[in-house]
Design a protein around this motif. Structure first.
Motif, PDB file in Angstrom:
ATOM      1  N   LEU A  36      -7.014  28.334 -18.111  1.00 37.30           N
ATOM      2  CA  LEU A  36      -7.774  27.790 -16.711  1.00 37.30           C
ATOM      3  C   LEU A  36      -7.197  27.783 -14.983  1.00 37.30           C
ATOM      4  CD1 LEU A  36     -10.273  25.379 -19.424  1.00 37.30           C
ATOM      5  CD2 LEU A  36     -10.594  27.905 -18.610  1.00 37.30           C
ATOM      6  N   SER A  37      -6.414  28.047 -15.074  1.00 38.10           N
ATOM      7  CA  SER A  37      -5.977  27.995 -13.957  1.00 38.10           C
ATOM      8  C   SER A  37      -5.913  26.163 -12.977  1.00 38.10           C
ATOM      9  CB  SER A  37      -6.683  28.613 -12.838  1.00 38.10           C
ATOM     10  OG  SER A  37      -6.440  30.053 -13.140  1.00 38.10           O
ATOM     11  N   PRO A  38      -5.545  25.280 -13.587  1.00 37.23           N
ATOM     12  CA  PRO A  38      -5.832  23.656 -13.155  1.00 37.23           C
ATOM     13  C   PRO A  38      -5.389  23.458 -12.049  1.00 37.23           C
ATOM     14  CG  PRO A  38      -4.993  23.667 -14.920  1.00 37.23           C
ATOM     15  CD  PRO A  38      -4.890  24.897 -14.760  1.00 37.23           C
ATOM     16  N   THR A  39      -6.199  22.490 -10.540  1.00 43.47           N
ATOM     17  CA  THR A  39      -5.682  22.400 -10.376  1.00 43.47           C
ATOM     18  C   THR A  39      -4.946  20.453  -9.909  1.00 43.47           C
ATOM     19  OG1 THR A  39      -5.807  24.074  -8.641  1.00 43.47           O
ATOM     20  CG2 THR A  39      -5.534  21.751  -7.334  1.00 43.47           C
ATOM     21  N   VAL A  40      -3.458  20.238 -10.095  1.00 42.28           N
ATOM     22  CA  VAL A  40      -3.734  18.890 -10.688  1.00 42.28           C
ATOM     23  C   VAL A  40      -3.496  18.065  -9.029  1.00 42.28           C
ATOM     24  CG1 VAL A  40      -2.470  17.206 -11.501  1.00 42.28           C
ATOM     25  CG2 VAL A  40      -3.098  18.946 -13.026  1.00 42.28           C
ATOM     26  N   THR A  41      -3.941  16.994  -8.893  1.00 41.28           N
ATOM     27  CA  THR A  41      -3.193  16.352  -7.837  1.00 41.28           C
ATOM     28  C   THR A  41      -2.958  14.765  -8.675  1.00 41.28           C
ATOM     29  OG1 THR A  41      -4.870  17.515  -6.244  1.00 41.28           O
ATOM     30  CG2 THR A  41      -4.392  14.824  -5.823  1.00 41.28           C
ATOM     31  N   VAL A  42      -2.167  14.263  -7.896  1.00 44.55           N
ATOM     32  CA  VAL A  42      -1.943  12.811  -8.765  1.00 44.55           C
ATOM     33  C   VAL A  42      -1.714  11.864  -7.505  1.00 44.55           C
ATOM     34  CG1 VAL A  42       0.125  11.630 -10.085  1.00 44.55           C
ATOM     35  CG2 VAL A  42      -0.536  13.681 -10.354  1.00 44.55           C
ATOM     36  N   ALA A  43      -1.938  11.230  -7.246  1.00 47.70           N
ATOM     37  CA  ALA A  43      -1.579   9.755  -6.202  1.00 47.70           C
ATOM     38  C   ALA A  43      -0.891   8.505  -6.802  1.00 47.70           C
ATOM     39  CB  ALA A  43      -2.829   9.044  -5.626  1.00 47.70           C
ATOM     40  N   ALA A  44      -0.111   7.992  -6.374  1.00 42.59           N
ATOM     41  CA  ALA A  44       0.464   5.980  -6.905  1.00 42.59           C
ATOM     42  C   ALA A  44       0.912   6.068  -5.614  1.00 42.59           C
ATOM     43  CB  ALA A  44       1.541   7.058  -7.698  1.00 42.59           C
ATOM     44  N   GLY A  45       1.098   4.569  -5.898  1.00 37.61           N
ATOM     45  CA  GLY A  45       1.666   3.519  -4.757  1.00 37.61           C
ATOM     46  C   GLY A  45       1.543   2.162  -4.765  1.00 37.61           C
ATOM     47  N   SER A  46       1.425   1.592  -3.457  1.00 37.83           N
ATOM     48  CA  SER A  46       1.282  -0.013  -3.899  1.00 37.83           C
ATOM     49  C   SER A  46       0.361  -0.604  -2.059  1.00 37.83           C
ATOM     50  CB  SER A  46       2.450  -0.627  -4.239  1.00 37.83           C
ATOM     51  OG  SER A  46       2.471  -2.412  -3.457  1.00 37.83           O
ATOM     52  N   THR A  47      -0.229  -1.055  -2.102  1.00 37.12           N
ATOM     53  CA  THR A  47      -0.686  -1.596  -1.482  1.00 37.12           C
ATOM     54  C   THR A  47      -0.286  -2.836  -0.617  1.00 37.12           C
ATOM     55  OG1 THR A  47      -2.143  -3.683  -2.639  1.00 37.12           O
ATOM     56  CG2 THR A  47      -3.139  -1.232  -1.918  1.00 37.12           C
ATOM     57  N   SER A  48       0.910  -3.408  -1.012  1.00 36.34           N
ATOM     58  CA  SER A  48       1.868  -4.778  -0.519  1.00 36.34           C
ATOM     59  C   SER A  48       3.099  -3.994  -0.487  1.00 36.34           C
ATOM     60  CB  SER A  48       2.303  -5.253  -1.906  1.00 36.34           C
ATOM     61  OG  SER A  48       2.582  -5.356  -3.276  1.00 36.34           O
ATOM     62  N   ILE A  49       3.894  -4.690   0.847  1.00 30.90           N
ATOM     63  CA  ILE A  49       4.753  -4.542   1.400  1.00 30.90           C
ATOM     64  C   ILE A  49       5.427  -4.438   0.312  1.00 30.90           C
ATOM     65  CG2 ILE A  49       7.236  -4.840   2.417  1.00 30.90           C
ATOM     66  CD1 ILE A  49       4.871  -5.529   4.516  1.00 30.90           C
ATOM     67  N   ASP A  50       6.661  -5.506  -0.991  1.00 36.56           N
ATOM     68  CA  ASP A  50       6.965  -5.286  -2.059  1.00 36.56           C
ATOM     69  C   ASP A  50       6.494  -5.247  -3.287  1.00 36.56           C
ATOM     70  OD1 ASP A  50       8.525  -5.407  -3.827  1.00 36.56           O
ATOM     71  OD2 ASP A  50       8.350  -7.796  -3.451  1.00 36.56           O
ATOM     72  N   GLY A  51       6.690  -3.572  -3.305  1.00 37.23           N
ATOM     73  CA  GLY A  51       5.827  -3.139  -4.890  1.00 37.23           C
ATOM     74  C   GLY A  51       6.391  -3.676  -6.160  1.00 37.23           C
ATOM     75  N   THR A  52       7.228  -4.379  -5.728  1.00 37.61           N
ATOM     76  CA  THR A  52       7.932  -4.438  -7.156  1.00 37.61           C
ATOM     77  C   THR A  52       7.143  -5.743  -7.801  1.00 37.61           C
ATOM     78  OG1 THR A  52       9.807  -5.895  -6.345  1.00 37.61           O
ATOM     79  CG2 THR A  52       9.851  -3.302  -6.657  1.00 37.61           C
ATOM     80  N   ALA A  53       6.016  -6.849  -7.187  1.00 34.70           N
ATOM     81  CA  ALA A  53       6.145  -7.853  -7.736  1.00 34.70           C
ATOM     82  C   ALA A  53       4.143  -8.124  -8.320  1.00 34.70           C
ATOM     83  CB  ALA A  53       5.062  -8.015  -5.892  1.00 34.70           C
ATOM     84  N   GLY A  54       4.275  -6.600  -9.146  1.00 36.23           N
ATOM     85  CA  GLY A  54       3.472  -6.573  -9.665  1.00 36.23           C
ATOM     86  C   GLY A  54       1.818  -6.557  -9.870  1.00 36.23           C
ATOM     87  N   THR A  55       1.512  -6.418  -7.800  1.00 35.70           N
ATOM     88  CA  THR A  55       0.297  -6.715  -7.795  1.00 35.70           C
ATOM     89  C   THR A  55       0.365  -5.308  -7.009  1.00 35.70           C
ATOM     90  OG1 THR A  55       0.981  -8.332  -5.780  1.00 35.70           O
ATOM     91  CG2 THR A  55       0.240  -8.824  -7.800  1.00 35.70           C
ATOM     92  N   ASN A  56      -1.304  -5.332  -6.471  1.00 35.38           N
ATOM     93  CA  ASN A  56      -1.455  -3.922  -5.439  1.00 35.38           C
ATOM     94  C   ASN A  56      -1.241  -3.070  -5.604  1.00 35.38           C
ATOM     95  OD1 ASN A  56      -2.825  -6.402  -3.786  1.00 35.38           O
ATOM     96  ND2 ASN A  56      -1.014  -6.941  -3.067  1.00 35.38           N
ATOM     97  N   ASP A  57      -0.518  -2.878  -7.360  1.00 34.71           N
ATOM     98  CA  ASP A  57       0.117  -1.314  -7.179  1.00 34.71           C
ATOM     99  C   ASP A  57      -1.278  -0.142  -7.595  1.00 34.71           C
ATOM    100  OD1 ASP A  57      -0.388  -2.525  -9.626  1.00 34.71           O
ATOM    101  OD2 ASP A  57       0.719  -1.588 -10.676  1.00 34.71           O
ATOM    102  N   TYR A  58      -1.375   1.128  -7.740  1.00 27.96           N
ATOM    103  CA  TYR A  58      -1.908   1.808  -8.083  1.00 27.96           C
ATOM    104  C   TYR A  58      -1.440   3.254  -8.450  1.00 27.96           C
ATOM    105  CZ  TYR A  58      -1.463   4.341  -3.162  1.00 27.96           C
ATOM    106  OH  TYR A  58      -0.578   4.292  -2.406  1.00 27.96           O
ATOM    107  N   TRP A  59      -2.364   3.849  -9.328  1.00 27.30           N
ATOM    108  CA  TRP A  59      -1.666   5.107 -10.267  1.00 27.30           C
ATOM    109  C   TRP A  59      -3.446   6.027  -9.711  1.00 27.30           C
ATOM    110  CZ3 TRP A  59      -2.210   7.946 -14.195  1.00 27.30           C
ATOM    111  CH2 TRP A  59      -2.406   7.028 -15.731  1.00 27.30           C
ATOM    112  N   GLY A  60      -3.312   7.266  -9.368  1.00 27.85           N
ATOM    113  CA  GLY A  60      -3.998   7.893 -10.528  1.00 27.85           C
ATOM    114  C   GLY A  60      -3.952   9.399 -10.776  1.00 27.85           C
ATOM    115  N   ILE A  61      -4.854  10.527 -10.927  1.00 28.25           N
ATOM    116  CA  ILE A  61      -4.526  11.899 -11.534  1.00 28.25           C
ATOM    117  C   ILE A  61      -6.105  12.315 -11.900  1.00 28.25           C
ATOM    118  CG2 ILE A  61      -4.648  11.312 -13.965  1.00 28.25           C
ATOM    119  CD1 ILE A  61      -2.782  13.637 -14.193  1.00 28.25           C
ATOM    120  N   ARG A  62      -6.261  13.724 -10.693  1.00 29.24           N
ATOM    121  CA  ARG A  62      -6.807  14.378 -10.873  1.00 29.24           C
ATOM    122  C   ARG A  62      -6.964  15.487 -11.181  1.00 29.24           C
ATOM    123  NH1 ARG A  62     -12.676  15.615  -8.880  1.00 29.24           N
ATOM    124  NH2 ARG A  62     -12.565  17.089  -7.414  1.00 29.24           N
TER     125      ARG A  62
END
Length: 904
Positions: free
Chosen positions: A453-479
């Motif tokens: 079906l010739s898919p186009t896949v988009t993946v996003a991931a990151g963190s809204t905080s400077i310290d991404g290891t703090a366990g908060t404000n991280d995000y990820w998604g797939i389309r």
């Protein structure tokens, strides 16, 4: 082409023949259809006829005879450049005829040269003709001596002897012709050897030379094949001669010539074989070079980039108030980000050394395996605060990759400000107003065109905080987007704050689609639901009684169709007010949150008329009583003569059956989703080019009131003028708002201004240009204090200052406000905008009513200097804020910056 040349030469002969005598030939009868042409060219001496006084017009013309005729013609043309009758005839020709004749003669030059070579060969072969003549004499003697009058049976057959003589003569002619052409071919072979030597030295220049050599080899092969046929014919003729009973003819010189010709032909074949082998070797070599060049080009890298360095500071004196310098002068110290206004001058701001380096490498994609076509990296190194403090930081600011896997495109990006968007309501983190994304993160897109079906896949991931290891404000998604049966179908899933166990994050699931049904109807739709990461999705539909028990959901569908001049659009939407969607951008959503409803609008263009109408019905998302809004409207417009346009509109909006001045989604420019009617008249280029005139009257209803409660009368004009390069643009706006409703104050606003710019003037050693601007507005309420703003500025630029391409600029400006909302942080610049009452601060909108009562006053003045030279920039600014207009500075700010940008 030859037909054209013959026509041109015939025409010239006719002209040149005038006034010359014509020879008479016994075989050209009077009245013959060609008599005039024969007499013309023979009288000119171009053809002299034969010694017996005949013209022999029915015999074939040999190439040698043609060469002689054209040669005589060219000699006479050159001889007649002096004076005489023929010169007059040539001068009587038109320029077009002379040009055509000259071109024709030049085109014959190549053939004349070739004919000359052949004539020389014939002349060199004269000895062979002598031998043939001697042979003929001996044959004559044989005829005389061997055929007496009383010849018996032993005598030679005279007829056979005559046939033999004829065949010898034919053989000698064929031998002469073959020998002449062999000599010509030898000359061509010599030329080919020279071409081959040059070709070897230029083989790397491209394949054009090889192509030319191939064409030459084809021509040589054709000539050799023709020569072989002729030699074979000669050999056969000699064999036939030798097979006859009679004298031994091998003693004659012509046979030796034939033997020599055979030997030359054999050597020529050998040379041709060698030449063919060389051509084959060259073709093989060029094919290898082409492959190597193609491989090098496929893997060729190009690199570009830039390096920027700056050091600067901006601050206010201790104890001073922060303020926005843009209200006076738009400077490099402006700290606005994507339209968000903030003070430009605040204590200890912008004191840093900032260096950014950007590098990009590119190469072509060959279509096999994993390949990277482009890679970009942006590094940032800066000192914050005191330049000598130990707080320097080297950051990877951004990183981008583009490439393909087996011909399937992909992109990958890391950025400290990750801007991306899945759909209108899911993972929309690309706010054009703020320029702020969802924090640092990565974004990858993969076009799997060879997959199912010739898919186009988009993946996003990151963190809204400077310290991404703090366990908060991280995000990820797939389309994932697929396209079955012409439908673009998207499936989305996203999460945020996944590792924060104290405050569980969100998860969002959604689908969306868009297509064009039957090639006519544009259809788009989206559905999404969100819940806590720790819970499943609850798809229960809210029952409208109080807060919803279901998870927040959104749904909409839009359809549009255009049939000729008519366009029809319709929609249905349901958007939960608690919707988040892990998005920070709600400004470009198609429908605001917290509503259920449907709408339809239609427009048509009928000649110079424009017609439109709409209807919309909605409630809040929970369908609570008393939240139903109905809105409808109609408008008609026309483009009239001389740039005039006319538009009339009527709009009606009610909430729970009560008239609304401005309902949900109110558009002040058109009055839609309000209760009003109005008329607009506009004109452009009516009297002067660039002149813009506008007039509008609007009558509106207050909440719960009726039309006529409020009235707006607006007039605006702007007239750009250009006088000898000097640009002068005056503008004026007048707005009168009247109110018949108690508690709402009437007012009037007069706004005006002028801008002046000059071209660069050459005054001795300096090249100045000038910019002057003045704008002011006064708003006079019925009872409240008068509100006013004014701003004036003057700036001078010196081109080629100190250095060629160096530009020095200095500007001074002053802004004063009375009873405005704020002197600290201004709003968007509306200085010369005739669509708005204000310059910087409220109150002052497109239409009334507005609130009064602000008391902020003050004056902001500043001077700004800058010098630029290619990538180098030097900037300095100093500003003074007087908050109460008493002449004493309440705050002082200054800034300095040096920057350099280098691109490669």
């Amino acid at each position: 082409m030859r037909k054209k040349l013959v026509i041109m030469l015939a025409g010239l002969l006719t002209v040149l023949s005038m006034g010359f005598g014509a020879a008479q030939f016994s075989d050209v009868p009077a009245g013959h259809w060609a008599q005039e042409a024969v007499e013309a060219i023979t009288g000119r001496g171009i053809i002299v006829g034969f010694p017996d006084g005949t013209f022999r017009g029915n015999e074939n013309l040999t190439r040698y005879q043609a060469a002689l005729i054209i040669y005589r013609l060219l000699q006479q043309l050159e001889a007649e450049k002096g004076t005489g009758p023929a010169t007059d005839a040539v001068q009587g020709m038109t320029d077009e005829e002379k040009a055509a004749l000259q071109n024709a003669i030049q085109e014959l030059a190549a053939e004349l040269a070739a004919l000359g070579v052949r004539v020389s060969a014939l002349e060199d072969n004269a000895a062979t003709k002598d031998d043939v003549a001697a042979l003929q004499a001996q044959l004559d003697e044989l005829k005389a001596g061997m055929a007496p009058a009383d010849a018996g049976a032993g005598a030679l057959d005279q007829q056979a002897l005559q046939d033999l003589a004829d065949r010898v003569e034919a053989a000698s002619v064929a031998a002469d012709t073959a020998l002449a052409q062999s000599q010509e071919l030898g000359e061509r072979l010599d030329a080919v050897e020279g071409d081959l030597a040059a070709l070897r030295s230029e083989i790397e220049a491209g394949s054009d030379s090889i192509s030319a050599l191939n064409e030459l080899a084809v021509l040589l092969n054709q000539d050799v094949l023709s020569l072989q046929d002729r030699v074979t014919a000669i050999e056969k003729a000699i064999a036939d001669i030798q097979g006859q009973e009679g004298p031994d003819l091998t003693q004659f010189a012509t046979l030796e010539d034939v033997a020599a010709l055979q030997e030359f032909a054999s050597a020529l074949r050998t040379d041709l074989v060698a030449l063919s082998e060389k051509v084959s070797a060259l073709e093989t070599s060029v094919a290898g070079i082409d492959k190597r060049v193609a491989a090098l080009e496929a893997n060729r890298f190009t690199m570009s980039g830039s390096l920027s360095v700056r050091y600067g500071y901006r601050s206010t004196v201790p104890g001073g108030s922060n303020f926005d310098s843009t209200r006076a002068i738009d400077t490099i110290f402006d700290d606005d980000t994507g339209g968000v206004d903030a003070p430009d001058f605040s204590t200890s701001a912008d004191t840093r050394l900032d260096t950014r380096a950007n590098f990009t490498v590119r190469k072509a994609i060959t279509g096999s395996g994993l390949e990277v076509s482009e890679a970009t990296v942006t590094l940032r190194w800066f000192f914050g605060g005191d330049i000598y403090a130990d707080d320097d930081t080297l950051r990877l600011h951004a990183f981008n990759l583009k490439g393909a896997v087996d011909g399937q495109d992909f992109t990958f990006r890391y950025d400290r400000n990750n801007l991306f968007k899945f759909t209108e309501y899911v993972f929309d983190n690309n706010n054009p107003d703020t320029g702020v994304g969802l924090g640092r993160g990565v974004l990858g897109t993969f076009n799997l065109s060879k997959g199912f079906l010739s898919p186009t896949v988009t993946v996003a991931a990151g963190s809204t905080s400077i310290d991404g290891t703090a366990g908060t404000n991280d995000y990820w998604g797939i389309r994932t987007v697929i396209k079955p049966f012409g439908v673009n179908l998207g499936v989305n899933y996203a999460q945020s704050n996944v590792r924060n166990l104290a405050t569980p994050g969100l998860q969002v699931f959604g689908v969306d689609a868009n297509t064009k049904l039957f090639g006519l109807v544009d259809l788009s739709t989206e559905y999404a639901i969100q819940s806590s990461v720790s819970n499943g999705f609850d798809f229960t539909d809210p029952d409208g009684a109080g807060p919803a028990l279901a998870d927040p959901q959104i749904f909409y569908v839009k359809a549009g169709v255009g049939i000729g001049p008519i366009t029809l659009n319709a929609n249905y939407r349901a958007t939960d007010p608690n919707w988040n969607g892990i998005s920070n951008n709600g400004n470009d959503r198609p429908f605001s949150l917290g509503q259920r409803g449907f709408g339809v609008d239609v427009s048509a263009t009928l000649g110079f008329l424009r017609l439109g109408g709409y209807f919309d019905s909605r409630t809040n998302f929970y369908e609570d009583p008393g939240t139903d809004q109905r809105a409808f409207g109609a408008n008609v417009g026309a483009n009239l003569f001389a740039g005039l346009s006319l538009n009339a509109y009527y709009n009606n909006t009610t909430l729970a059956g009560v008239t609304q001045y401005a309902g949900a989604d109110y558009d002040s420019a058109t009055g839609k989703f309000g209760t009003n009617f109005g008329v607009k008249v506009g004109a452009k280029d009516l009297i002067l080019t660039g002149l813009e005139l506008g007039f509008e009257y609007r009558s509106s209803a207050s909440n719960g009131g009726a039309l006529g409660d409020f009235s707006d009368l607006i007039f605006a004009a702007k007239a750009p003028l250009n006088l000898a390069g000097f640009s002068i643009t005056p503008n004026v706006r007048y707005h009168s708002f009247g109110s018949n409703v108690g508690g709402t104050e009437s007012y009037s606003t007069l706004k005006y201004g002028v801008q002046l710019t000059t071209p660069t003037l050459n005054l001795f050693i300096i090249n100045p240009s000038l910019e002057v601007g003045y704008a002011a507005r006064t708003t006079t309420p019925a009872t409240s204090p008068v509100v006013s703003e004014s701003r004036w500025s003057v700036g001078v630029k010196l081109a080629d200052f100190l250095l060629p391409k160096g530009t020095f600029g200095v500007a001074y400006a002053s802004y004063t406000g009375n009873n405005v909302t704020s002197m600290i942080v201004g709003t968007d610049d509306k200085l010369y905008d005739n669509g708005n009452d204000r310059l910087y601060s409220t109150p002052g909108t497109d239409y009334g009513p507005v609130a009064f009562g602000s008391t902020a006053v003050g004056t902001l003045t500043g001077i700004y200097l800058n010098y630029t030279y290619y990538g180098l920039g030097l900037y300095y600014g100093s500003f003074v804020l007087d908050l109460d207009n008493n002449g004493t500075a309440d705050s002082t700010g200054y800034g300095f910056r040096v920057s350099y940008t280098f691109s490669f």
